[in-house]
Design a protein around this motif. Structure first.
Motif, mmCIF file in Angstrom:
data_model
loop_
_atom_site.group_PDB
_atom_site.id
_atom_site.type_symbol
_atom_site.label_atom_id
_atom_site.label_comp_id
_atom_site.label_asym_id
_atom_site.label_seq_id
_atom_site.Cartn_x
_atom_site.Cartn_y
_atom_site.Cartn_z
ATOM 1 N N ARG A 112 -1.623 -4.714 -2.026
ATOM 2 C CA ARG A 112 -0.630 -4.482 -3.103
ATOM 3 C C ARG A 112 -1.079 -5.129 -4.412
ATOM 4 O O ARG A 112 -1.435 -6.310 -4.423
ATOM 5 C CB ARG A 112 0.720 -5.090 -2.731
ATOM 6 C CG ARG A 112 1.348 -4.490 -1.477
ATOM 7 C CD ARG A 112 2.720 -5.127 -1.221
ATOM 8 N NE ARG A 112 3.257 -4.707 0.060
ATOM 9 C CZ ARG A 112 3.991 -3.602 0.262
ATOM 10 N NH1 ARG A 112 4.271 -2.815 -0.760
ATOM 11 N NH2 ARG A 112 4.448 -3.304 1.461
ATOM 12 N N GLY A 147 8.131 -0.341 -3.078
ATOM 13 C CA GLY A 147 8.410 -0.063 -1.673
ATOM 14 C C GLY A 147 9.005 -1.247 -0.943
ATOM 15 O O GLY A 147 9.836 -1.992 -1.469
ATOM 16 N N SER A 148 8.512 -1.451 0.298
ATOM 17 C CA SER A 148 9.195 -2.378 1.208
ATOM 18 C C SER A 148 9.196 -3.821 0.702
ATOM 19 O O SER A 148 10.126 -4.578 0.977
ATOM 20 C CB SER A 148 8.558 -2.310 2.601
ATOM 21 O OG SER A 148 7.241 -2.805 2.587
ATOM 22 N N ASP A 189 -0.379 0.334 -4.614
ATOM 23 C CA ASP A 189 -0.637 -0.258 -3.288
ATOM 24 C C ASP A 189 -1.239 0.812 -2.383
ATOM 25 O O ASP A 189 -1.272 1.995 -2.748
ATOM 26 C CB ASP A 189 0.643 -0.866 -2.668
ATOM 27 C CG ASP A 189 1.763 0.153 -2.505
ATOM 28 O OD1 ASP A 189 1.480 1.349 -2.301
ATOM 29 O OD2 ASP A 189 2.941 -0.240 -2.574
ATOM 30 N N LYS A 215 -2.650 1.625 2.056
ATOM 31 C CA LYS A 215 -2.805 1.174 3.447
ATOM 32 C C LYS A 215 -4.189 1.552 3.960
ATOM 33 O O LYS A 215 -4.669 2.666 3.694
ATOM 34 C CB LYS A 215 -1.735 1.875 4.299
ATOM 35 C CG LYS A 215 -1.623 1.400 5.712
ATOM 36 C CD LYS A 215 -2.192 2.291 6.768
ATOM 37 C CE LYS A 215 -1.772 3.718 6.764
ATOM 38 N NZ LYS A 215 -2.269 4.489 7.902
ATOM 39 N N GLY A 255 -1.032 7.624 1.869
ATOM 40 C CA GLY A 255 -1.025 6.190 2.182
ATOM 41 C C GLY A 255 -1.326 5.314 0.985
ATOM 42 O O GLY A 255 -1.735 4.163 1.151
ATOM 43 N N ARG A 264 0.167 4.337 -3.192
ATOM 44 C CA ARG A 264 1.084 4.623 -4.311
ATOM 45 C C ARG A 264 0.242 4.751 -5.569
ATOM 46 O O ARG A 264 -0.523 3.837 -5.901
ATOM 47 C CB ARG A 264 2.145 3.534 -4.476
ATOM 48 C CG ARG A 264 3.221 3.606 -3.415
ATOM 49 C CD ARG A 264 4.493 2.845 -3.775
ATOM 50 N NE ARG A 264 5.503 3.104 -2.761
ATOM 51 C CZ ARG A 264 5.661 2.364 -1.656
ATOM 52 N NH1 ARG A 264 4.887 1.311 -1.447
ATOM 53 N NH2 ARG A 264 6.594 2.678 -0.777
#
Ligand code: TMP
Length: 260
Positions: free
Chosen positions: A94, A99-100, A175, A177, A201, A203
């Motif tokens: 990130r 998001g989360s 970010d 993954k 996967g 952003r």
């Protein structure tokens, strides 16, 4: 009629046995899921675009010395990759709060983080891929200390490279993954980058307008998913300026009719 053995079907890809031992074919589907598959849909032509974007990014990463599973793209939806044992950890990198992490820590979406942050989630759909600490990884032996050293240093190099690659085309890498795998060579194994890198996967925000060019368009019901994925591919120089999604879908259905 089945020409080859299916090894695994995931949310966005199917894996088939490859032509030679130690190889796998990754087939990119148009299926989209979010929130651990509680939300499901289809993004027409997504698989074709992600196959192309992921090929491009993995090839660029190989050029800067990141070892990856990518061998070559086979056709519009498939690529040949090396078979690895996937490390059961999702590595989230990130740069900007979104998001989360915003929910978890009360951050404002869009605020740059003080430093780049790496988070780890345990890959288990039944558990909803919970956030874990490096101590969990060591405790349960999901990866060795040496493997984690390789994973974290590769993740930082990948982030540095991709931030520059996207900045050059007016996109901010918020970010993303990553997944890594063990490539076995005799009695030894080494860590290489696996899975895919695509707007599914990552952003990706337009630098000027902050428009979202990634799967958040689907997660948040913003619409324009296909156009956003295509815009990323177009800016990377992977789609001719005059090709639109109907052309992508048309070409793909012609390919399917030919039975490839
Ligand atoms: P998050 O904000 O939902 O934790 O997601 C962080 C980044 O990781 C985002 O770019 C989307 C990506 N991601 C995946 O690719 N797969 C996942 O299962 C999750 C949870 C996130």
């Amino acid at each position: 009629m089945s020409r080859r053995r299916q090894i695994y079907e995931g949310k966005a890809k199917i894996l088939y046995e490859g032509p030679e031992p130690g190889t796998i074919i990754q087939y990119f589907k148009d299926d989209a899921t979010a929130f651990n598959a509680q939300k499901r849909g289809t993004i027409n032509g997504k698989g074709v675009i992600n196959n192309r974007i992921s090929e491009y990014v993995f090839t660029q990463l190989q050029h800067i010395g990141i070892p990856t599973h990518f061998v070559r793209r086979l056709n519009m939806r498939e690529q040949l990759v090396r078979q690895v044992e996937i490390v059961p950890i999702e590595v989230i990198v990130r740069n900007v709060a979104a998001g989360s992490i915003c929910k978890r820590l009360g951050l404002t979406e869009g605020d740059p983080l003080p430093t780049t942050l790496i988070e780890y989630c345990y890959k288990d759909d039944d558990l909803g891929d919970p956030l874990i600490a490096e101590e969990h990884i060591a405790c349960f032996n999901w990866a060795s200390a040496d493997e984690m050293q390789d994973i974290s240093s590769m993740a930082i190099r990948i982030n540095d490279f991709m931030c520059g690659m996207f900045a050059a085309i007016g996109i901010r890498l918020i970010d993303f993954k990553l997944e890594f795998g063990r490539l076995f060579e005799g009695d030894f194994s080494r860590i290489i980058l696996a899975d895919e890198i695509s707007p599914d996967g990552c952003r990706l925000w337009d630098m000027e307008s902050n428009e979202k060019l990634d799967k958040d368009r689907f997660r948040r019901d913003l619409g324009g998913e296909v156009e956003a994925y295509q815009e990323v591919a177009r800016r990377l120089g992977l789609l001719p300026e005059d090709v639109n999604n109907n052309d992508v879908v048309d070409l793909d259905s012609q390919r399917k009719k030919r039975g490839k």
